[in-house]
Design a protein around this motif. Structure first.
Motif, PDB file in Angstrom:
ATOM      1  N   PRO A 121       0.838  -1.210   0.000  1.00 52.57           N
ATOM      2  CA  PRO A 121       0.000   0.000   0.000  1.00 52.57           C
ATOM      3  C   PRO A 121       0.866   1.250   0.000  1.00 52.57           C
ATOM      4  O   PRO A 121       1.984   1.254   0.542  1.00 52.57           O
ATOM      5  CB  PRO A 121      -0.794  -0.129   1.298  1.00 52.57           C
ATOM      6  N   ALA A 122       0.344   2.324  -0.579  1.00 47.41           N
ATOM      7  CA  ALA A 122       1.134   3.551  -0.680  1.00 47.41           C
ATOM      8  C   ALA A 122       0.255   4.788  -0.722  1.00 47.41           C
ATOM      9  O   ALA A 122      -0.843   4.766  -1.277  1.00 47.41           O
ATOM     10  CB  ALA A 122       2.016   3.507  -1.929  1.00 47.41           C
ATOM     11  N   PHE A 123       0.770   5.869  -0.127  1.00 46.09           N
ATOM     12  CA  PHE A 123       0.238   7.224  -0.263  1.00 46.09           C
ATOM     13  C   PHE A 123       1.382   8.078  -0.803  1.00 46.09           C
ATOM     14  O   PHE A 123       2.462   8.119  -0.200  1.00 46.09           O
ATOM     15  CB  PHE A 123      -0.223   7.794   1.089  1.00 46.09           C
ATOM     16  N   TRP A 124       1.135   8.767  -1.910  1.00 46.42           N
ATOM     17  CA  TRP A 124       2.243   9.511  -2.506  1.00 46.42           C
ATOM     18  C   TRP A 124       1.746  10.663  -3.356  1.00 46.42           C
ATOM     19  O   TRP A 124       0.554  10.762  -3.664  1.00 46.42           O
ATOM     20  CB  TRP A 124       3.160   8.582  -3.292  1.00 46.42           C
ATOM     21  N   LEU A 125       2.682  11.549  -3.729  1.00 45.88           N
ATOM     22  CA  LEU A 125       2.366  12.758  -4.480  1.00 45.88           C
ATOM     23  C   LEU A 125       3.202  12.829  -5.752  1.00 45.88           C
ATOM     24  O   LEU A 125       4.401  12.528  -5.738  1.00 45.88           O
ATOM     25  CB  LEU A 125       2.662  14.000  -3.629  1.00 45.88           C
ATOM     26  N   LEU A 126       2.547  13.260  -6.837  1.00 41.80           N
ATOM     27  CA  LEU A 126       3.225  13.503  -8.109  1.00 41.80           C
ATOM     28  C   LEU A 126       2.891  14.907  -8.596  1.00 41.80           C
ATOM     29  O   LEU A 126       1.825  15.453  -8.282  1.00 41.80           O
ATOM     30  CB  LEU A 126       2.788  12.484  -9.171  1.00 41.80           C
ATOM     31  N   ALA A 127       3.796  15.484  -9.381  1.00 39.51           N
ATOM     32  CA  ALA A 127       3.601  16.842  -9.885  1.00 39.51           C
ATOM     33  C   ALA A 127       2.436  16.905 -10.855  1.00 39.51           C
ATOM     34  O   ALA A 127       2.304  16.058 -11.747  1.00 39.51           O
ATOM     35  CB  ALA A 127       4.878  17.339 -10.557  1.00 39.51           C
ATOM     36  N   GLN A 128       1.597  17.920 -10.693  1.00 36.16           N
ATOM     37  CA  GLN A 128       0.414  18.068 -11.525  1.00 36.16           C
ATOM     38  C   GLN A 128       0.754  18.431 -12.962  1.00 36.16           C
ATOM     39  O   GLN A 128       0.111  17.941 -13.903  1.00 36.16           O
ATOM     40  CB  GLN A 128      -0.502  19.144 -10.932  1.00 36.16           C
TER      41      GLN A 128
END
Length: 260
Positions: A121-128
């Protein structure tokens, strides 16, 4: 008198440091998953399947998703109908891409992660508005199998293409309570990223002076959030089908915007 003045100055210094380490943002966006039997499509979309380890089993199959008692449930399951879908496993994931993006502030996620061999499982952010990895990747939480700890990591052109991962340190681990809900967080500033688990600081990734390209791209754009159950891959290893289904339960997501 001089001694008293010195002690007073020390108290003020420590107080200032304590205040500096406390975020002062106000909640500008919140998701409580209290809409009934489906997530809010104004904020979230099911993540489509891809060819990478993390998304090769992504599915829009309803069995991979549920809302239960105000919790968003994302599942990894064994595929029972290979005629409709040839993937051996199916996983659920949602993201805010092109709907909600986060700038400077503190993003928090409260969730419980169930265990299975091969679960990731993962929670993560990528550039819009930037290609990967140039816009940066912020991994708020990744857990493997039934580990009692999670990984928090940043990725960028600097760490991946140039392979500079220790100047500064780009990853750390943190203990969690595997049988309960934990709160995972990251604070984004113009000159640093600060990671937390259960309000305890784990590590800071700062901007540094360097001639190498792309060391700190995180101040140049907003990032969208991905939350997904993943199964199998070169990092987490093989899946044990008898451990499935596996779930993660997300209670809420909160974003505190910083006025910098």
């Amino acid at each position: 008198m001089v001694k008293l003045l010195f002690i007073s100055l020390l108290v003020l210094m420590f107080s200032a440091c304590a205040v500096k380490n406390q975020h002062k943002g106000k909640i500008s966006w919140q998701e409580d998953f209290n809409r009934g039997d489906t997530f809010d499509a104004r904020n979230w979309t099911k993540i489509p399947r891809g060819t990478s380890d993390w998304n090769r089993h992504m599915s829009d199959n309803d069995e991979c998703y549920a809302l239960r008692n105000g919790k968003m449930i994302l599942r990894g399951i064994k595929n029972r109908d290979l005629l409709k879908d040839t993937s051996a496993y199916l996983t659920g994931g949602i993201y805010t891409k092109d709907k909600v993006a986060f700038g400077f502030g503190r993003l928090e996620i409260k969730a419980k992660l169930n265990s299975a061999k091969g679960a990731w499982p993962a929670f993560w952010l990528l550039a819009q508005n930037s290609k990967w990895p140039d816009g940066g990747e912020i991994d708020i939480m990744e857990r493997l199998n039934s580990d009692p700890f999670i990984y928090q990591t940043i990725h960028s052109h600097y760490t991946l293409s140039l392979k500079i991962k220790d100047n500064p340190k780009s990853s750390a681990t943190a203990k969690i309570n595997p049988s309960d809900y934990n709160v995972y967080a990251v604070e984004k500033y113009p000159d640093s990223l600060v990671f937390f688990v259960n309000k305890q600081k784990v590590f800071t990734y700062p901007r540094i002076k360097t001639t190498a390209e792309g060391q700190f791209p995180f101040d140049k754009q907003k990032h969208y959030l991905l939350m997904d159950m993943q199964l199998g891959g070169s990092w987490v290893g093989k899946v044990e089908a008898s451990d499935l289904p596996v779930e993660m339960m997300i209670d809420w997501v909160k974003f505190y915007e910083f006025k910098l």
